[in-house]
Design a protein around this motif. Structure first.
Motif, mmCIF file in Angstrom:
data_model
loop_
_atom_site.group_PDB
_atom_site.id
_atom_site.type_symbol
_atom_site.label_atom_id
_atom_site.label_comp_id
_atom_site.label_asym_id
_atom_site.label_seq_id
_atom_site.Cartn_x
_atom_site.Cartn_y
_atom_site.Cartn_z
ATOM 1 N N ALA A 1 0.409 -1.851 0.059
ATOM 2 C CA ALA A 1 -0.007 0.196 0.047
ATOM 3 C C ALA A 1 0.967 0.853 -0.273
ATOM 4 N N ALA A 2 2.070 0.915 1.102
ATOM 5 C CA ALA A 2 2.934 2.626 0.566
ATOM 6 C C ALA A 2 3.799 2.251 -0.558
ATOM 7 N N TRP B 1 2.062 1.422 -3.325
ATOM 8 C CA TRP B 1 1.237 1.786 -4.769
ATOM 9 C C TRP B 1 2.014 3.003 -5.654
ATOM 10 N N PRO B 2 1.407 3.999 -4.955
ATOM 11 C CA PRO B 2 2.122 5.906 -5.510
ATOM 12 C C PRO B 2 3.317 5.195 -6.114
ATOM 13 N N ILE B 3 4.437 4.578 -5.367
ATOM 14 C CA ILE B 3 5.932 4.628 -7.048
ATOM 15 C C ILE B 3 4.899 4.024 -7.884
ATOM 16 N N ARG C 1 2.152 2.954 -9.527
ATOM 17 C CA ARG C 1 0.776 3.546 -9.953
ATOM 18 C C ARG C 1 1.565 4.768 -11.365
ATOM 19 N N ASP C 2 2.517 5.714 -10.255
ATOM 20 C CA ASP C 2 3.086 6.692 -10.538
ATOM 21 C C ASP C 2 3.780 6.427 -12.099
ATOM 22 N N ASP D 1 -5.766 -1.046 -10.813
ATOM 23 C CA ASP D 1 -6.105 -0.883 -9.774
ATOM 24 C C ASP D 1 -4.586 -1.565 -8.918
ATOM 25 N N GLN D 2 -5.271 -1.403 -7.676
ATOM 26 C CA GLN D 2 -3.639 -1.270 -6.974
ATOM 27 C C GLN D 2 -3.946 -2.906 -6.002
ATOM 28 N N SER E 1 11.725 4.784 -6.373
ATOM 29 C CA SER E 1 10.472 6.470 -6.166
ATOM 30 C C SER E 1 11.449 7.278 -7.166
#
Length: 192
Positions: free
Chosen positions: A12-13, A15-17, A19-20, A35-36, A84
């Motif tokens: 979950a932490a 995921w933003p990396i 996804r982007d 999706d996640q 990242s």
């Protein structure tokens, strides 16, 4: 920097990396609409191992290790790396690649193969080459880059196994001149 196994709750932490990077359509041929839950399955459940690079609780990147193929090709591994944006240029990808090679050897892989390195991703191509990976193939216009259109992808490969020194046969016994002459003379006599 610490590289440790990614725990299920870590995704979950991360995921933003993920996804982007995927949404940027510059390096990975993953569905940008993923999706996640699908991303977690792809990155954490399908591979043999998934690792997380972090420093003081900040996620720097992650990689996975899996077989590149099954059966007779199962001795070749495959990895995917994501760093990242804030951690780029700080040696994170190099550290993860070194770690992944150690893990691949520990898992019994004899080589690593990257199937689709986007050719215009110059920093990645240069790093993998510095790490000993050779470009063994080029896939023309195999990637639809977000800003550069259709670009080539590279297949990169590194043999990991220790090369065994070839076993040399015992040197032939030297035959003295008299023995050679006697052998030749005997052969001539038989032929007559």
């Amino acid at each position: 920097m610490q590289i440790r196994p990614m725990a299920p709750q870590d995704f979950a932490a991360f995921w933003p990396i993920f996804r982007d990077i995927v949404a940027a359509r510059e390096t990975y041929a993953f569905d940008p609409e993923m999706d996640q839950a699908s991303a977690r399955r792809l990155w954490c459940e399908t591979p043999l191992e998934t690792w997380l690079a972090e420093e003081q609780g900040e996620i720097l990147g992650s990689y996975f290790l899996k077989p590149n193929a099954a059966g007779p090709g199962g001795h070749v591994g495959n990895c995917g790396y994501m760093v990242s944006p804030a951690a780029r240029g700080k040696g994170v990808a190099r550290a993860m690649c070194e770690h992944s090679q150690q893990r691949a050897r520990a898992r019994g892989f004899l080589a690593l193969q990257f199937n689709s390195v986007v050719a215009c991703n110059a920093p990645a191509v240069a790093l993998w080459q510095k790490m000993g990976f050779d470009i063994v193939g080029r896939l023309p216009r195999a990637y639809r880059h977000a800003t550069q259109g259709l670009v080539d992808c590279l297949v990169m490969y590194k043999w990991l196994a220790e090369e065994k020194k070839p076993t040399m046969p015992e040197p032939a016994a030297l035959i003295g001149r008299k023995n050679i002459e006697a052998s030749v003379s005997r052969r001539r006599r038989r032929e007559e």
